[in-house]
Design a protein around this motif. Structure first.
Motif, mmCIF file in Angstrom:
data_model
loop_
_atom_site.group_PDB
_atom_site.id
_atom_site.type_symbol
_atom_site.label_atom_id
_atom_site.label_comp_id
_atom_site.label_asym_id
_atom_site.label_seq_id
_atom_site.Cartn_x
_atom_site.Cartn_y
_atom_site.Cartn_z
ATOM 1 N N TRP A 54 -4.456 -9.729 2.339
ATOM 2 C CA TRP A 54 -5.034 -10.056 1.029
ATOM 3 C C TRP A 54 -6.548 -9.929 1.009
ATOM 4 N N THR A 55 -7.154 -9.685 2.171
ATOM 5 C CA THR A 55 -8.611 -9.620 2.261
ATOM 6 C C THR A 55 -9.152 -8.187 2.332
ATOM 7 N N GLY A 56 -8.281 -7.192 2.282
ATOM 8 C CA GLY A 56 -8.724 -5.819 2.470
ATOM 9 C C GLY A 56 -9.755 -5.360 1.450
ATOM 10 N N GLY A 57 -9.632 -5.829 0.225
ATOM 11 C CA GLY A 57 -10.580 -5.435 -0.802
ATOM 12 C C GLY A 57 -11.989 -5.915 -0.536
ATOM 13 N N ASP A 111 2.135 -1.528 -5.364
ATOM 14 C CA ASP A 111 3.455 -1.980 -5.816
ATOM 15 C C ASP A 111 4.001 -3.141 -4.991
ATOM 16 N N THR A 112 3.124 -3.791 -4.232
ATOM 17 C CA THR A 112 3.545 -4.941 -3.437
ATOM 18 C C THR A 112 3.568 -6.183 -4.305
ATOM 19 N N ASN A 113 4.593 -6.989 -4.128
ATOM 20 C CA ASN A 113 4.817 -8.147 -4.988
ATOM 21 C C ASN A 113 3.925 -9.321 -4.577
ATOM 22 N N THR A 114 2.678 -9.293 -5.023
ATOM 23 C CA THR A 114 1.758 -10.383 -4.724
ATOM 24 C C THR A 114 0.655 -10.460 -5.773
ATOM 25 N N ALA A 115 0.331 -11.674 -6.187
ATOM 26 C CA ALA A 115 -0.772 -11.887 -7.129
ATOM 27 C C ALA A 115 -2.124 -11.681 -6.458
ATOM 28 N N THR A 116 -2.149 -11.598 -5.128
ATOM 29 C CA THR A 116 -3.423 -11.330 -4.460
ATOM 30 C C THR A 116 -3.861 -9.880 -4.653
ATOM 31 N N ARG A 117 -3.073 -9.100 -5.376
ATOM 32 C CA ARG A 117 -3.537 -7.761 -5.744
ATOM 33 C C ARG A 117 -4.812 -7.846 -6.582
ATOM 34 N N GLY A 118 -5.017 -8.966 -7.248
ATOM 35 C CA GLY A 118 -6.276 -9.139 -7.966
ATOM 36 C C GLY A 118 -7.455 -9.093 -7.010
ATOM 37 N N LEU A 119 -7.370 -9.845 -5.923
ATOM 38 C CA LEU A 119 -8.433 -9.839 -4.923
ATOM 39 C C LEU A 119 -8.551 -8.473 -4.247
ATOM 40 N N ILE A 120 -7.430 -7.878 -3.936
ATOM 41 C CA ILE A 120 -7.431 -6.614 -3.197
ATOM 42 C C ILE A 120 -8.062 -5.498 -4.019
ATOM 43 N N PHE A 121 -7.609 -5.350 -5.266
ATOM 44 C CA PHE A 121 -8.007 -4.157 -6.006
ATOM 45 C C PHE A 121 -9.244 -4.345 -6.877
#
Length: 342
Positions: free
Chosen positions: A62-65, A99-109
């Motif tokens: 979740w920290t990649g972004g 397409d990964t099922n996680t709300a941390t896509r906000g942080l990532i992208f």
């Protein structure tokens, strides 16, 4: 967002910015170059407070972004094509999370693309935003936490709000407003703050004790999301939440219930960015001054961040998201970025 590249040494403090801002920023961005050499093709997660050695992940988690964002900040600072190529390379590697099922896509992208000056990163941000909009649950009024990291899928967790608000706002402002509003309603309901809620039929929402009520980043994450909403969404229904979320202007303990335990400088760095975005510059500068003068080493490492106190994971470490928010706040004060670029 400005896409202008700046030559090395072109960081000039904005009028009124303290004199320590520029050297601190240069030190932190210098650390980014060292980290890149050390981690190679992997993503840094946290580094030992003693030897500075990084624990890394292959896909970024979740920290990649935040790592991609730090690389874009360095590229802006140096103007070097090699730095830009490194930033673009790590940003492209975030694609597997779309397409990964996680709300941390906000942080990532959001943080992985918002500072980028490449059309590929912009296209990736649009793809991710639309994927998150597709995951929006109209009945629950939010994008659920998801199943990517195990545990129940239908959670409302506060760390699924920052980044998600501006990302959703770029394609569906109504979904962004609803996502934030529902988390505020749950987290700031009567009684002690609760940063995670589980949804079950037919009972509805029930509070969870992980993370605990005294968690340092709970308040910081929500304050940042509110600050982004104040700028990006045409609504003021979140403004009344600010007074409840504003912290004491100091580095908080990782858990308020353990005031003598480890601190969490990453929460302070998140808060500093939120305060700057809310126009509370004096408070933000005071907090940044404490971080820089007390917790940042000469080689640009922000120490005393706490990843997870309950499990004893990286409790006094350098954390990649702490580095990012510190660098971003300093870059905004120095004039390298606009305050709402990311």
């Amino acid at each position: 967002m400005s896409t202008a590249r700046r030559a090395k040494g072109a960081v000039h403090s904005s009028p009124g910015a303290p004199e320590w801002v520029r050297p601190a920023l240069e030190s932190v961005l210098g650390r980014v170059a060292v980290t890149l050499t050390e981690v190679g093709d992997r993503f840094p997660l946290f580094a030992d407070h003693g030897d500075g050695r990084w624990t890394t992940t292959g896909r970024g988690s979740w920290t990649g972004g935040f790592w991609a964002g730090l690389l874009w900040l360095r590229a802006r600072h140096t103007g070097q094509e090699t730095d830009r190529e490194a930033a673009a390379r790590f940003t492209a590697r975030l694609t597997g999370w779309v397409d990964t099922n996680t709300a941390t896509r906000g942080l990532i992208f959001w943080y992985g693309t918002a500072l980028a000056d490449s059309p590929e990163a912009a296209a990736l941000r649009v793809r991710a935003a639309n994927a998150c909009r597709g995951a929006y649950d109209t009945e629950l009024g939010l994008v659920p936490w998801g199943s990517a990291f195990g545990g129940p899928r239908l959670l409302a967790r506060v760390d699924g709000v920052p980044g998600m608000v501006p990302l959703l706002a770029s394609v569906d402002p109504q979904a962004a407003r609803s996502h934030l509003r529902r988390h505020l309603e749950l987290s700031l309901s009567e009684g002690p703050s609760c940063w995670s809620w589980r949804y079950e039929q037919p009972a509805g929402w029930a509070p969870c004790d992980d993370p605990p009520p005294g968690w340092s980043r709970g308040r910081a994450w929500l304050l940042l999301a509110v600050a982004d909403a104040a700028h990006r969404l045409e609504t003021d229904d979140h403004v009344k939440s600010i007074s409840r979320l504003l912290p004491k202007v100091t580095v908080p303990p990782a858990d308020e219930a353990h005031s003598e335990g480890p601190l969490d400088t990453s929460a302070a760095a998140i808060t500093a960015v939120a305060l700057l975005k809310l126009g509370r510059c004096e408070q933000a500068v005071a907090l940044l001054d404490e971080l820089v003068s007390t917790h940042v080493t000469e080689d640009g490492r922000l120490l005393n961040g706490c990843y997870d106190l309950a499990s004893g994971t990286a409790t006094q470490h350098e954390l990649v998201w702490g580095d990012f928010y510190l660098a971003y706040a300093l870059a905004a004060l120095a004039g390298l970025v606009a305050l709402h670029d990311a």
